[in-house]
Write an enzyme that holds these catalytic residues in place. Structure first.
Site, PDB file in Angstrom:
ATOM      1  N   LYS A 199      53.223 -28.954 -60.418  1.00  0.00           N
ATOM      2  CA  LYS A 199      53.294 -27.493 -60.301  1.00  0.00           C
ATOM      3  C   LYS A 199      53.243 -27.114 -58.830  1.00  0.00           C
ATOM      4  O   LYS A 199      52.570 -27.771 -58.029  1.00  0.00           O
ATOM      5  CB  LYS A 199      52.100 -26.852 -61.013  1.00  0.00           C
ATOM      6  CG  LYS A 199      52.352 -25.446 -61.460  1.00  0.00           C
ATOM      7  CD  LYS A 199      53.007 -25.418 -62.836  1.00  0.00           C
ATOM      8  CE  LYS A 199      53.279 -24.014 -63.324  1.00  0.00           C
ATOM      9  NZ  LYS A 199      53.777 -24.010 -64.706  1.00  0.00           N
TER      10      LYS A 199
ATOM     11  N   GLY B 183      54.549  -9.937 -81.538  1.00  0.00           N
ATOM     12  CA  GLY B 183      55.405  -9.950 -80.341  1.00  0.00           C
ATOM     13  C   GLY B 183      56.860 -10.148 -80.713  1.00  0.00           C
ATOM     14  O   GLY B 183      57.252 -11.224 -81.160  1.00  0.00           O
TER      15      GLY B 183
ATOM     16  N   VAL C  26      61.245 -14.538 -77.499  1.00  0.00           N
ATOM     17  CA  VAL C  26      61.051 -15.612 -78.480  1.00  0.00           C
ATOM     18  C   VAL C  26      60.899 -15.034 -79.884  1.00  0.00           C
ATOM     19  O   VAL C  26      61.535 -15.500 -80.833  1.00  0.00           O
ATOM     20  CB  VAL C  26      59.822 -16.482 -78.124  1.00  0.00           C
ATOM     21  CG1 VAL C  26      59.631 -17.576 -79.158  1.00  0.00           C
ATOM     22  CG2 VAL C  26      59.967 -17.091 -76.737  1.00  0.00           C
TER      23      VAL C  26
ATOM     24  N   TYR D  29      61.963 -12.371 -81.293  1.00  0.00           N
ATOM     25  CA  TYR D  29      63.221 -11.892 -81.882  1.00  0.00           C
ATOM     26  C   TYR D  29      64.031 -13.055 -82.477  1.00  0.00           C
ATOM     27  O   TYR D  29      64.462 -13.019 -83.626  1.00  0.00           O
ATOM     28  CB  TYR D  29      64.040 -11.144 -80.822  1.00  0.00           C
ATOM     29  CG  TYR D  29      65.424 -10.786 -81.296  1.00  0.00           C
ATOM     30  CD1 TYR D  29      65.639  -9.638 -82.053  1.00  0.00           C
ATOM     31  CD2 TYR D  29      66.512 -11.618 -81.023  1.00  0.00           C
ATOM     32  CE1 TYR D  29      66.906  -9.328 -82.526  1.00  0.00           C
ATOM     33  CE2 TYR D  29      67.780 -11.322 -81.490  1.00  0.00           C
ATOM     34  CZ  TYR D  29      67.971 -10.176 -82.237  1.00  0.00           C
ATOM     35  OH  TYR D  29      69.227  -9.865 -82.716  1.00  0.00           O
TER      36      TYR D  29
HETATM   37  P1  NAD Z   1      58.432 -11.402 -73.811  1.00  0.00           P
HETATM   38  O1  NAD Z   1      57.763 -10.710 -72.705  1.00  0.00           O
HETATM   39  O2  NAD Z   1      59.901 -11.301 -73.940  1.00  0.00           O
HETATM   40  O3  NAD Z   1      57.824 -10.926 -75.223  1.00  0.00           O
HETATM   41  C1  NAD Z   1      56.468 -10.676 -75.439  1.00  0.00           C
HETATM   42  C2  NAD Z   1      56.366  -9.459 -76.335  1.00  0.00           C
HETATM   43  O4  NAD Z   1      55.000  -9.242 -76.674  1.00  0.00           O
HETATM   44  C3  NAD Z   1      56.844  -8.167 -75.659  1.00  0.00           C
HETATM   45  O5  NAD Z   1      57.835  -7.575 -76.460  1.00  0.00           O
HETATM   46  C4  NAD Z   1      55.588  -7.312 -75.569  1.00  0.00           C
HETATM   47  O6  NAD Z   1      55.854  -5.927 -75.725  1.00  0.00           O
HETATM   48  C5  NAD Z   1      54.786  -7.861 -76.736  1.00  0.00           C
HETATM   49  N1  NAD Z   1      53.355  -7.570 -76.685  1.00  0.00           N
HETATM   50  C6  NAD Z   1      52.544  -7.456 -75.605  1.00  0.00           C
HETATM   51  N2  NAD Z   1      51.290  -7.160 -76.008  1.00  0.00           N
HETATM   52  C7  NAD Z   1      51.316  -7.116 -77.365  1.00  0.00           C
HETATM   53  C8  NAD Z   1      50.343  -6.882 -78.363  1.00  0.00           C
HETATM   54  N3  NAD Z   1      49.073  -6.611 -78.058  1.00  0.00           N
HETATM   55  N4  NAD Z   1      50.722  -6.915 -79.674  1.00  0.00           N
HETATM   56  C9  NAD Z   1      51.992  -7.160 -80.014  1.00  0.00           C
HETATM   57  N5  NAD Z   1      52.965  -7.400 -79.096  1.00  0.00           N
HETATM   58  C10 NAD Z   1      52.632  -7.367 -77.809  1.00  0.00           C
HETATM   59  O7  NAD Z   1      57.964 -12.920 -73.731  1.00  0.00           O
HETATM   60  P2  NAD Z   1      58.632 -14.173 -74.446  1.00  0.00           P
HETATM   61  O8  NAD Z   1      59.534 -14.841 -73.491  1.00  0.00           O
HETATM   62  O9  NAD Z   1      59.142 -13.788 -75.792  1.00  0.00           O
HETATM   63  O10 NAD Z   1      57.377 -15.135 -74.600  1.00  0.00           O
HETATM   64  C11 NAD Z   1      56.381 -14.888 -75.596  1.00  0.00           C
HETATM   65  C12 NAD Z   1      55.208 -15.819 -75.349  1.00  0.00           C
HETATM   66  O11 NAD Z   1      55.643 -17.188 -75.464  1.00  0.00           O
HETATM   67  C13 NAD Z   1      54.586 -15.709 -73.970  1.00  0.00           C
HETATM   68  O12 NAD Z   1      53.208 -15.980 -74.084  1.00  0.00           O
HETATM   69  C14 NAD Z   1      55.248 -16.823 -73.178  1.00  0.00           C
HETATM   70  O13 NAD Z   1      54.468 -17.262 -72.106  1.00  0.00           O
HETATM   71  C15 NAD Z   1      55.369 -17.884 -74.245  1.00  0.00           C
HETATM   72  N6  NAD Z   1      56.446 -18.851 -74.012  1.00  0.00           N
HETATM   73  C16 NAD Z   1      57.713 -18.409 -73.877  1.00  0.00           C
HETATM   74  C17 NAD Z   1      58.741 -19.323 -73.679  1.00  0.00           C
HETATM   75  C18 NAD Z   1      60.153 -18.851 -73.524  1.00  0.00           C
HETATM   76  O14 NAD Z   1      61.061 -19.676 -73.608  1.00  0.00           O
HETATM   77  N7  NAD Z   1      60.397 -17.585 -73.337  1.00  0.00           N
HETATM   78  C19 NAD Z   1      58.468 -20.696 -73.626  1.00  0.00           C
HETATM   79  C20 NAD Z   1      57.145 -21.128 -73.790  1.00  0.00           C
HETATM   80  C21 NAD Z   1      56.146 -20.188 -73.981  1.00  0.00           C
END
Ligand code: NAD
Length: 392
Positions: free
Chosen positions: A112, A212, A216, A218
């Site tokens: 990292k 959420g 992801v 969606y």
């Molecule tokens: P994102 O920001 O697109 O989506 C997160 C969603 O959570 C948002 O729509 C937000 O409005 C919602 N949210 C926030 N607080 C909330 C609450 N209290 N209740 C309900 N919804 C709430 O992020 P993402 O890329 O979809 O990632 C989701 C999670 O997965 C994160 O923790 C991220 O670190 C983890 N993650 C993502 C990936 C990836 O490929 N995107 C990979 C590994 C881990």
């Protein structure tokens, strides 16, 4: 939150790091450890401090373990309150990456970078190009990617100076947004859970409640919808909820009420720390399987879930699709190959469950054991002499 890069914001086993005010400091008893003692405490291989006054660069690269291959891990930019705090974060996150890559079956180690600075004010071409030069000088021992505070565009500046950067945009032949692959991995992991709990991996007829509906969440909803699963969804953003309701027939739930929804699978895809004293007693699910990083507020909450008979799949095992996606880019990105690799998250989840049952331990401990067993096995076979360039 953004769904780019490895998605690895707060990954991996961090239970051994005690939270100390705003910083993470490794302490054994009350004794604070020196730098080399810290590296030795978790067998980190290397810590590199990168400094350039003209470019305004202060960065730390931590390489934890390269038994399986080059260390891969994102580049975080953050307003750390002290150098100490930045070093601790780099060490902790690098170690998390070792476990994540090992559990995903990738031939990568853990590393990292953290840059000390304000991502809103302190970014410059000189800063990222200088970092790129330092990364290039490591000659492939470390590969960087986007993380909190950095963007795909920043990675493209780093790339002017080094080949050892991944997670570039699709317009430049990179892997782009990893969310679809992450969601697919979560979906495949869910199937392994259903096989364990219901004897059949089909999602049809089962209920999944998603916290959420972002990148992801969606895509995950779409996979569940296509397999005739019933979906509950919550998000603080009504528009995102509306999209999943309209497109996939999901039932909307208030953010505060999502924990109480009777369902087969609760899927946290929003925030970390949501499995805690307040929420666990409310859960009415048999399985917890979602993408969010650091779902357990504290290590002990994994034990609480285990005792309650809830099958919890450790986040860093089931959300490794993001890492798999950027790792695929290293061979020239191919989405169908990335999805094929992510489908193996099913087998990793099944193995975590098997180790948990074999050793009678909670799944979050079993996941660490699975990663350590793989690293140990590769270390063992690497003792065998074979002649290839570079081997003495
Ligand atoms: P994102 O920001 O697109 O989506 C997160 C969603 O959570 C948002 O729509 C937000 O409005 C919602 N949210 C926030 N607080 C909330 C609450 N209290 N209740 C309900 N919804 C709430 O992020 P993402 O890329 O979809 O990632 C989701 C999670 O997965 C994160 O923790 C991220 O670190 C983890 N993650 C993502 C990936 C990836 O490929 N995107 C990979 C590994 C881990």
């Amino acid at each position: 939150m953004r769904g780019q890069g490895t998605g690895d914001r707060e990954e991996g086993p961090n239970n051994l790091y005690l939270k100390n005010g705003n910083s993470y400091a490794i302490e054994i008893g009350v004794k604070k450890l020196g730098i080399f003692e810290r590296l030795e405490a978790y067998d980190h291989e290397q810590l590199i401090l990168c400094s350039n006054r003209q470019a305004g660069l202060r960065a730390v690269i931590a390489i934890h373990d390269t038994t399986l291959g080059p260390a891969l891990g994102g580049c975080r930019m953050w307003t750390y309150e002290s150098d100490e705090e930045a070093i601790e974060d780099a060490l902790r996150l690098a170690r998390g990456m070792t476990y994540k890559a090992a559990a995903a079956g990738l031939n990568l180690g853990g590393g990292k970078t953290v840059i000390i600075g304000d991502p809103k004010k302190d970014k410059s071409e000189a800063l990222f190009r200088t970092l790129g030069i330092y990364i290039e000088a490591l000659n492939g021992r470390y590969i960087t990617a986007e993380d909190v505070g950095t963007t795909v565009e920043d990675m493209e500046v780093i790339r002017l100076e080094t080949r050892y950067v991944t997670g570039i945009s699709t317009t430049r032949g990179g892997s782009g947004d990893p969310s679809l692959v992450t969601a697919y991995g979560v979906y495949r992991g869910m199937k392994a859970c259903l096989e364990e709990v219901f004897g059949d991996g089909s999602i049809e007829g089962h209920t999944v409640s998603i916290q959420g509906a972002g990148h992801v969440g969606y895509h995950l909803a779409e996979f569940i919808f296509k397999e005739k699963g019933k979906i509950f969804v919550s998000d603080i953003d009504d528009k995102k909820v509306g999209k999943v309701v309209n497109q996939f027939g999901a039932i909307p739930v208030n953010p505060d009420e999502i924990y109480e929804v009777p369902c087969d699978i609760f899927s946290p895809c929003a925030l970390g720390g949501i499995l805690n004293e307040d929420t666990i007693p409310s859960l009415r699910c048999k399985i917890v399987a979602g993408s969010a990083n650091n779902q357990l507020l504290e290590e002990r909450h994994g034990i609480v879930l285990h005792k309650r008979g809830v099958l919890y799949i450790p986040d860093y095992v089931i959300n490794s699709g993001g890492l798999i996606n950027v790792a695929d880019e290293l061979e020239g990105y191919n989405r169908s190959r990335a999805l094929k690799t992510a489908s193996k998250i099913h087998d990793s989840v099944a193995r975590v469950i098997a180790i948990s049952k074999r050793d009678r331990i909670p799944t979050h401990v079993a996941a660490d054991r699975m990663a350590e067993e793989r690293i140990r096995m590769i270390k063992e076979i690497k003792k065998i002499y074979h002649s290839h360039p570079g081997h003495p």
